[in-house]
Scaffold this motif. Structure first.
Motif, PDB file in Angstrom:
ATOM      1  N   LYS A 405      -0.508   7.015  10.627  1.00  0.00           N
ATOM      2  CA  LYS A 405      -0.073   7.413  11.672  1.00  0.00           C
ATOM      3  C   LYS A 405      -0.850   5.462  12.230  1.00  0.00           C
ATOM      4  N   LEU A 406      -1.822   5.608  11.963  1.00  0.00           N
ATOM      5  CA  LEU A 406      -2.508   4.105  11.686  1.00  0.00           C
ATOM      6  C   LEU A 406      -1.831   2.648  11.596  1.00  0.00           C
ATOM      7  N   ALA A 407      -1.278   3.629  10.579  1.00  0.00           N
ATOM      8  CA  ALA A 407      -0.559   2.335  10.217  1.00  0.00           C
ATOM      9  C   ALA A 407       0.960   1.887  10.873  1.00  0.00           C
ATOM     10  N   GLN A 408       1.488   3.298  11.733  1.00  0.00           N
ATOM     11  CA  GLN A 408       2.607   2.612  12.110  1.00  0.00           C
ATOM     12  C   GLN A 408       2.151   2.266  13.250  1.00  0.00           C
ATOM     13  N   LYS A 409       0.944   2.754  13.658  1.00  0.00           N
ATOM     14  CA  LYS A 409       0.813   2.198  15.569  1.00  0.00           C
ATOM     15  C   LYS A 409      -0.159   0.548  14.899  1.00  0.00           C
ATOM     16  N   GLU A 410      -0.264   0.090  13.800  1.00  0.00           N
ATOM     17  CA  GLU A 410      -0.574  -1.476  13.510  1.00  0.00           C
ATOM     18  C   GLU A 410       0.697  -2.377  12.844  1.00  0.00           C
ATOM     19  N   LYS A 411       1.740  -1.370  13.162  1.00  0.00           N
ATOM     20  CA  LYS A 411       3.082  -2.216  12.144  1.00  0.00           C
ATOM     21  C   LYS A 411       3.043  -2.523  10.911  1.00  0.00           C
ATOM     22  N   ILE A 412       2.233  -1.693  10.288  1.00  0.00           N
ATOM     23  CA  ILE A 412       2.071  -1.645   8.415  1.00  0.00           C
ATOM     24  C   ILE A 412       2.649  -1.093   8.156  1.00  0.00           C
ATOM     25  N   LYS A 413       3.459  -1.284   7.339  1.00  0.00           N
ATOM     26  CA  LYS A 413       5.075  -0.415   6.575  1.00  0.00           C
ATOM     27  C   LYS A 413       3.781  -0.323   5.307  1.00  0.00           C
ATOM     28  N   LEU A 414       3.471   1.322   4.616  1.00  0.00           N
ATOM     29  CA  LEU A 414       3.441   1.754   3.575  1.00  0.00           C
ATOM     30  C   LEU A 414       3.874   2.584   2.801  1.00  0.00           C
ATOM     31  N   HIS A 415       3.664   2.810   1.761  1.00  0.00           N
ATOM     32  CA  HIS A 415       4.290   3.325   0.454  1.00  0.00           C
ATOM     33  C   HIS A 415       4.173   4.060  -0.328  1.00  0.00           C
ATOM     34  N   TYR A 416       4.536   5.325  -0.521  1.00  0.00           N
ATOM     35  CA  TYR A 416       3.706   6.337  -1.484  1.00  0.00           C
ATOM     36  C   TYR A 416       4.380   6.736  -2.256  1.00  0.00           C
ATOM     37  N   THR A 417       4.080   7.218  -3.645  1.00  0.00           N
ATOM     38  CA  THR A 417       4.502   7.871  -4.870  1.00  0.00           C
ATOM     39  C   THR A 417       5.008   9.038  -4.568  1.00  0.00           C
ATOM     40  N   LYS A 418       4.677   9.767  -3.845  1.00  0.00           N
ATOM     41  CA  LYS A 418       4.916  11.029  -3.186  1.00  0.00           C
ATOM     42  C   LYS A 418       7.059  11.290  -2.643  1.00  0.00           C
ATOM     43  N   GLU A 419       7.308   9.921  -2.063  1.00  0.00           N
ATOM     44  CA  GLU A 419       8.911   9.835  -1.478  1.00  0.00           C
ATOM     45  C   GLU A 419       9.202   9.534  -2.742  1.00  0.00           C
ATOM     46  N   ARG A 420       8.284   8.534  -3.742  1.00  0.00           N
ATOM     47  CA  ARG A 420       9.837   7.903  -4.517  1.00  0.00           C
ATOM     48  C   ARG A 420       9.493   8.592  -6.259  1.00  0.00           C
ATOM     49  N   THR A 421       9.074   9.700  -6.669  1.00  0.00           N
ATOM     50  CA  THR A 421       8.603  10.557  -7.643  1.00  0.00           C
ATOM     51  C   THR A 421       9.291  12.061  -7.189  1.00  0.00           C
ATOM     52  N   ASN A 422       9.099  12.497  -8.424  1.00  0.00           N
ATOM     53  CA  ASN A 422       9.609  14.221  -8.237  1.00  0.00           C
ATOM     54  C   ASN A 422       8.761  15.293  -8.655  1.00  0.00           C
ATOM     55  N   ASN A 423       6.960  14.270  -8.539  1.00  0.00           N
ATOM     56  CA  ASN A 423       6.180  15.867  -7.838  1.00  0.00           C
ATOM     57  C   ASN A 423       5.899  15.261  -6.941  1.00  0.00           C
ATOM     58  N   ASN A 424       4.206  16.480  -6.854  1.00  0.00           N
ATOM     59  CA  ASN A 424       3.358  15.930  -5.553  1.00  0.00           C
ATOM     60  C   ASN A 424       2.300  14.169  -6.139  1.00  0.00           C
ATOM     61  N   TRP A 425       2.712  14.725  -6.827  1.00  0.00           N
ATOM     62  CA  TRP A 425       1.466  12.821  -7.877  1.00  0.00           C
ATOM     63  C   TRP A 425       1.459  11.935  -6.485  1.00  0.00           C
ATOM     64  N   GLN A 426      -0.208  12.012  -5.609  1.00  0.00           N
ATOM     65  CA  GLN A 426       0.035  10.882  -5.182  1.00  0.00           C
ATOM     66  C   GLN A 426      -0.732   9.565  -4.685  1.00  0.00           C
ATOM     67  N   ALA A 427      -0.550   8.263  -4.685  1.00  0.00           N
ATOM     68  CA  ALA A 427      -0.957   7.061  -4.793  1.00  0.00           C
ATOM     69  C   ALA A 427      -0.464   6.133  -3.854  1.00  0.00           C
ATOM     70  N   LEU A 428      -0.827   4.729  -3.538  1.00  0.00           N
ATOM     71  CA  LEU A 428      -0.100   4.116  -2.816  1.00  0.00           C
ATOM     72  C   LEU A 428       0.317   3.404  -3.189  1.00  0.00           C
ATOM     73  N   MET A 429       1.671   2.241  -3.140  1.00  0.00           N
ATOM     74  CA  MET A 429       2.008   1.569  -3.677  1.00  0.00           C
ATOM     75  C   MET A 429       1.793   0.340  -2.924  1.00  0.00           C
ATOM     76  N   MET A 430       1.104  -0.758  -3.817  1.00  0.00           N
ATOM     77  CA  MET A 430       0.751  -1.852  -2.531  1.00  0.00           C
ATOM     78  C   MET A 430       1.413  -3.115  -2.840  1.00  0.00           C
ATOM     79  N   GLY A 431       2.461  -2.960  -2.883  1.00  0.00           N
ATOM     80  CA  GLY A 431       3.758  -4.340  -2.917  1.00  0.00           C
ATOM     81  C   GLY A 431       2.894  -5.067  -3.191  1.00  0.00           C
ATOM     82  N   PHE A 432       3.653  -6.447  -3.563  1.00  0.00           N
ATOM     83  CA  PHE A 432       3.294  -7.531  -3.468  1.00  0.00           C
ATOM     84  C   PHE A 432       3.806  -9.016  -4.047  1.00  0.00           C
ATOM     85  N   GLY A 433       5.172  -8.523  -4.624  1.00  0.00           N
ATOM     86  CA  GLY A 433       6.326  -9.609  -4.492  1.00  0.00           C
ATOM     87  C   GLY A 433       7.105  -9.871  -2.928  1.00  0.00           C
TER      88      GLY A 433
END
Length: 456
Positions: A405-433
């Protein structure tokens, strides 16, 4: 009387056609005769071609017909509305984002645009065959260059005849799913693993067996106790955990494939963007029984927008492909293929790779340093050293919902492993490219503020 506007952008014949059509619908009876072409010409002082074009359109649409010695008669006066609703011409408004930590994006300056345009022009000469369908497996000369590169950079044993050029990751897997569909129904994948791979095979009605990951990659014992004879694996840089499969397990995996008459789909994920260690040679290069299907793309190191990927099939599967995919056409633009061929042949691909590694290694180190400096002991780095993202997890109790919620408010786009994998293992994917080097500190600073506000 019909009216014509000389300042109207519509041609005169269109203005005439529209007015006559409206007249037919509102005023004419069936089989009633229209004025002759000559009469319309003299009445409105317009050319014969203009009148003929208008009448011809009315004939095509079925309103009138020409009859010998009778002229043009109305044959239908039923209303036909071909007008479309006014389109919404409002410009597309993109979501306003200050910092996007997308884990699989290159900054636009990374692409060698000037060089690509020059080689593109060189490729687009009189020798290119734009009047015929291209090779179903992709341009042979490009496949020759790719085979050379894969052999010396990844120790892949293949010839140009074994390569199929594809439209990217999903296209490659779709081809394989269709290739095996009549013979194999059970498909194994790492867990956690890439959700797109799982989805492709689900779409082709395969039964999915999720095999857990341990510190040495896929759990081979669990695989051996499973029911599948087709396995998708990322042995050199497991997605998303970053685990590298040791040589002993690679040999066990090949033995499993041989003993069970199974095939291994090797996704050589992120090996071209390894920053500290020389990439481990491919699993396919160790395979003496031709049980490994190797594939990759040019998305991470060159551009995802080009949509270029490739499959390397064992010889027996290439023959099966040729027999069963007679209808298949290569889905990579011919000019893109010819440009990429020259890009590789003239040595620019390897120079570009070195440049991309250097640029992104700096960004990787900057991102890691900033995360450690600003977040300190509150984070655990789960995966680093390759690709375009560093994976982190909290070492403290974190309110994930509040963070989002804070990320959306501050216009920061976050990405989570849950969204891009086939199970509930959670981590933040801090892209730098996608960042410029000078943007990384500001981006992590903004992120650190909402991170600490989300700690319980």
């Amino acid at each position: 009387m019909y009216k014509f506007e000389t300042k109207n952008k519509k041609p005169l014949y269109v203005q005439l056609y529209e007015q006559i059509k409206e007249d037919i619908i509102n005023n004419y009876q069936l089989e009633e005769k229209l004025p002759s072409i000559r009469k319309v010409m003299t009445t409105y002082n317009i050319s014969k071609n203009t009148v003929e074009a208008a009448y011809s359109q009315l004939v095509i649409e079925g309103y009138i017909e020409s009859f010998p010695k009778k002229g043009y008669l109305v044959i239908s006066n039923e209303f036909q509305n071909f007008k479309t609703k006014d389109l919404d011409t409002k410009p597309y408004k993109e979501e306003e984002i200050r910092y996007d930590f997308f884990p699989a994006k290159l900054h636009k300056d990374t692409f060698p645009l000037k060089l690509w345009k020059r080689i593109y022009s060189k490729a687009l000469d009189e020798t290119i065959e734009l009047g015929m369908y291209s090779d179903k497996q992709g341009e042979y000369s490009l496949r020759v260059e790719l085979a050379k590169y894969l052999n010396h950079s990844r120790a892949v044993n293949c010839s140009a005849e074994q390569i199929i050029m594809t439209n990217g990751f999903a296209d490659s897997l779709s081809i394989l799913a269709m290739l095996f569909n009549n013979k194999i129904k059970n498909f194994s994948i790492e867990k956690p693993g890439y959700h797109v791979a799982r989805k492709v095979f689900l779409n082709h009605n395969y039964n999915i067996d999720d095999i857990p990951i341990n510190k040495e990659g896929i759990d081979i014992e669990k695989l051996q106790n499973g029911f599948s004879s087709l396995l998708y694996v990322t042995p050199s840089h497991q997605y998303p955990t970053g685990v590298t499969m040791p040589i002993a397990n690679r040999m066990k995996l090949l033995t499993w494939a041989e003993n069970t008459n199974s095939y291994i789909i090797e996704d050589d994920y992120d090996t071209e963007l390894s920053y500290f260690n020389k990439p481990i040679p491919s699993l396919q290069g160790l395979d003496l029984k031709e049980r490994v299907i190797y594939f990759g793309t040019f998305s991470k190191a060159l551009s995802p927008a080009l949509r270029v990927g490739y499959l390397v099939l064992p010889k027996q599967l290439i023959e099966k492909y040729k027999q069963e995919f007679i209808y298949h056409a290569c889905r990579v633009c011919l000019i893109t293929q010819k440009t990429l061929e020259l890009f590789m042949k003239e040595g620019f691909w390897e120079k570009h790779l070195r440049r991309v590694r250097t640029i992104n290694k700096k960004k990787h180190n900057l991102m890691k340093n900033q995360l450690e400096e600003k977040l300190g002991s509150t984070i655990k780095i789960e995966a680093q050293g390759g690709g375009l993202a560093i994976l982190i997890n909290p070492k403290v109790e974190l309110n994930w919902q509040k963070l989002e919620k804070l990320a959306q408010k501050e216009k920061i786009k976050l990405h989570y492993t849950k969204e891009r994998t086939n199970n509930n293992w959670q981590a933040l994917m801090m892209g730098f490219g996608s960042f410029k080097e000078e943007e990384i500190e500001k981006a992590v600073s903004a992120f650190s503020k909402i991170w600490f506000e989300s700690i319980n």
